[in-house]
Design an enzyme around this catalytic site. Structure first.
Site, PDB file in Angstrom:
ATOM      1  N   LYS A 138      46.972  10.570  61.623  1.00 52.22           N
ATOM      2  CA  LYS A 138      47.715   9.460  61.037  1.00 52.22           C
ATOM      3  C   LYS A 138      49.111   9.359  61.658  1.00 52.22           C
ATOM      4  O   LYS A 138      49.224   9.225  62.867  1.00 52.22           O
ATOM      5  CB  LYS A 138      47.725   9.639  59.517  1.00 52.22           C
ATOM      6  CG  LYS A 138      46.330   9.930  58.925  1.00 52.22           C
ATOM      7  CD  LYS A 138      45.389   8.787  59.170  1.00 52.22           C
ATOM      8  CE  LYS A 138      43.966   8.902  58.680  1.00 52.22           C
ATOM      9  NZ  LYS A 138      43.256  10.127  58.656  1.00 52.22           N
ATOM     10  N   TYR A 153      42.582  11.680  48.729  1.00 53.64           N
ATOM     11  CA  TYR A 153      41.720  11.091  49.755  1.00 53.64           C
ATOM     12  C   TYR A 153      40.263  11.443  49.408  1.00 53.64           C
ATOM     13  O   TYR A 153      39.961  12.595  49.075  1.00 53.64           O
ATOM     14  CB  TYR A 153      42.119  11.639  51.134  1.00 53.64           C
ATOM     15  CG  TYR A 153      41.094  11.342  52.200  1.00 53.64           C
ATOM     16  CD1 TYR A 153      40.703  10.027  52.468  1.00 53.64           C
ATOM     17  CD2 TYR A 153      40.497  12.371  52.923  1.00 53.64           C
ATOM     18  CE1 TYR A 153      39.747   9.756  53.423  1.00 53.64           C
ATOM     19  CE2 TYR A 153      39.541  12.099  53.892  1.00 53.64           C
ATOM     20  CZ  TYR A 153      39.169  10.788  54.133  1.00 53.64           C
ATOM     21  OH  TYR A 153      38.209  10.514  55.076  1.00 53.64           O
ATOM     22  N   ASP A 212      49.201  18.114  50.700  1.00 54.58           N
ATOM     23  CA  ASP A 212      48.765  17.257  51.805  1.00 54.58           C
ATOM     24  C   ASP A 212      49.884  16.238  52.042  1.00 54.58           C
ATOM     25  O   ASP A 212      50.119  15.356  51.213  1.00 54.58           O
ATOM     26  CB  ASP A 212      47.441  16.572  51.421  1.00 54.58           C
ATOM     27  CG  ASP A 212      46.846  15.785  52.578  1.00 54.58           C
ATOM     28  OD1 ASP A 212      47.617  15.255  53.398  1.00 54.58           O
ATOM     29  OD2 ASP A 212      45.604  15.673  52.637  1.00 54.58           O
TER      30      ASP A 212
END
Ligand code: P1T
Length: 401
Positions: free
Chosen positions: A212, A107, A187
């Site tokens: 999320k 990300y 992650d």
């Protein structure tokens, strides 16, 4: 430590609904009370019922933390005001001179905090193609303190074999010499604990953007850390818990409450995200205007076999390249009616994003090009609407290109 949760008692969907939502002892309420008090009455200085000040500890947050620990099969959970708040807290374990080996496809905000917030303190980050664990092995040296992985990666959906990383000989040797370091940090935002449990595959720490899938309704920004269960990590937990309070990136009680509420349907939602994404990915693969489809559930995905081995589903995230120009990609994304053009992912509603200008705009273009994150790549977060409607929407969007 007081947070022990019996994670083996029930299965996932039951834990999701019940851990942290035990009936309130005083009232019998079956839903976790929303405890907004910032401070707690003390009978005498230091003599209290376990809570003093809401930054240090809050009952609603504690309920969420126990729930998250149970879902990841960890022992300790810590909740934060954002995914990056959680990531920041983990990075606080590092000192000048330490080295982190990270996936080269992460990300954009994770890479940004590494390069813009931590490099200046003399912490070194090296980026490797983590689809091949040899690249990690080759970088391990005495200064290595963390291996930072996203699997599948955001946005290219590449995988790292987590068991193979945990079994790297040079890593195991270093860990026994250095009190558990290097820590393997994963992650797990894209899969959620429903489809992947990194702690069971050898990771030491799991981080999440609970913004999320975990919350799932695009109405809370939040983050979490969950830790494994061994003596060495108990010290890491103490340090992280100290930093959570000392730095103060804690979530509000209401955000914790909403996240717990979201988690109650995590199992159902993930099943539907997965079913819909598989259909959408197959449809996209068969479309002549689509050049590339990245989705671990497709047989054509280079790591499909690994995906089947280390995950119990393939999730709701897809990235694609159209057979066309940047303008075509923008036109397609802007013309969709059900897939809203926007940042973020993992909500019940479908989203489409353009990583190069949105989520990964902070990643230097040359690095994006190196890893294959092109200017025409689009990322779909497939929601839980009716899959036929989603495919029709994509079709009308592609017709306009
Ligand atoms: O946005 P925040 O809750 O701070 O979480 C950061 C984060 C951490 N890890 C992963 C894998 C992420 O995808 C994110 C946030 N990602 C987006 C906002 C996005 O659209 O990709």
């Amino acid at each position: 430590m007081t947070q022990d949760t019996n994670t083996t008692l029930w299965k996932f969907a039951t834990n999701a609904i019940h851990i942290g939502s035990e009936a309130d002892k005083e009232t019998g309420a079956v839903i976790t009370p929303l405890n907004l008090s910032t401070t707690y009455w003390q009978e005498a200085p230091g003599k209290n019922k376990g809570y003093e000040y809401s930054r240090s500890g809050n009952p609603t947050r504690a309920a969420l933390e126990r729930n998250l620990a149970a879902l990841e099969h960890g022992r300790f959970g810590l909740a934060f005001a954002s995914g990056l708040g959680a990531i920041d807290c983990v990075l606080r374990l590092l000192k000048p001179g330490d080295k982190v080996i990270a996936s080269d496809d992460l990300y954009g905000g994770s890479r940004r905090i590494f390069t813009k917030a931590y490099e200046k303190y003399g912490i070194k980050f090296v980026y490797v193609d983590a689809t091949d664990v040899k690249n990690i092995e080759n970088e391990v040296d005495d200064s290595t303190k963390m291996i930072w992985l996203e699997t599948p990666t955001n946005p290219l959906l590449r995988l790292t074999d987590l068991k193979a990383v945990a079994q790297l000989n040079n890593l195991i040797e270093l860990k026994s010499k250095n009190s558990g370091y290097p820590l393997i940090v994963v992650d797990n935002t894209f899969m959620s604990p429903y489809f992947q449990k990194p702690l069971l595959l050898g990771a030491d720490i799991v981080v999440h953007s609970t913004t999320k899938y975990i919350n799932g309704h695009s109405d809370v920004v939040g983050g979490a850390i969950v830790l494994n269960d061994n003596d060495k990590n108990e010290n890491v937990y103490k340090e992280l818990k100290f930093f959570q309070n000392a730095i103060g990136a804690v979530p509000s009680p209401f955000d914790c409450w909403l996240t717990l509420r979201g988690i109650k349907t995590l199992a159902l939602r993930m099943e539907q995200h997965n079913k819909n994404a598989q259909k959408v990915a197959e449809y996209l693969s068969s479309h002549k205007k689509v050049k590339t489809v990245n989705y671990p559930g497709l047989k054509s995905h280079p790591q499909h076999e690994l995906a089947k081995k280390q995950m119990t589903g393939f999730g709701g995230m897809i990235s694609i390249e159209l057979d066309g120009s940047f303008e075509d990609a923008v036109k397609f994304a802007s013309n969709l009616k059900l897939f809203a053009l926007g940042e973020s992912l993992g909500g019940v509603e479908s989203l489409i994003g353009h990583p190069a200008t949105m989520t990964h705009a902070s990643v230097p273009r040359e690095h994006r090009m190196k890893i294959g994150l092109s200017d025409t790549l689009l990322r779909l977060s497939v929601g839980i609407e009716d899959a036929d409607d989603l495919m029709k929407d994509i079709e009308q969007g592609l017709d306009k290109v």
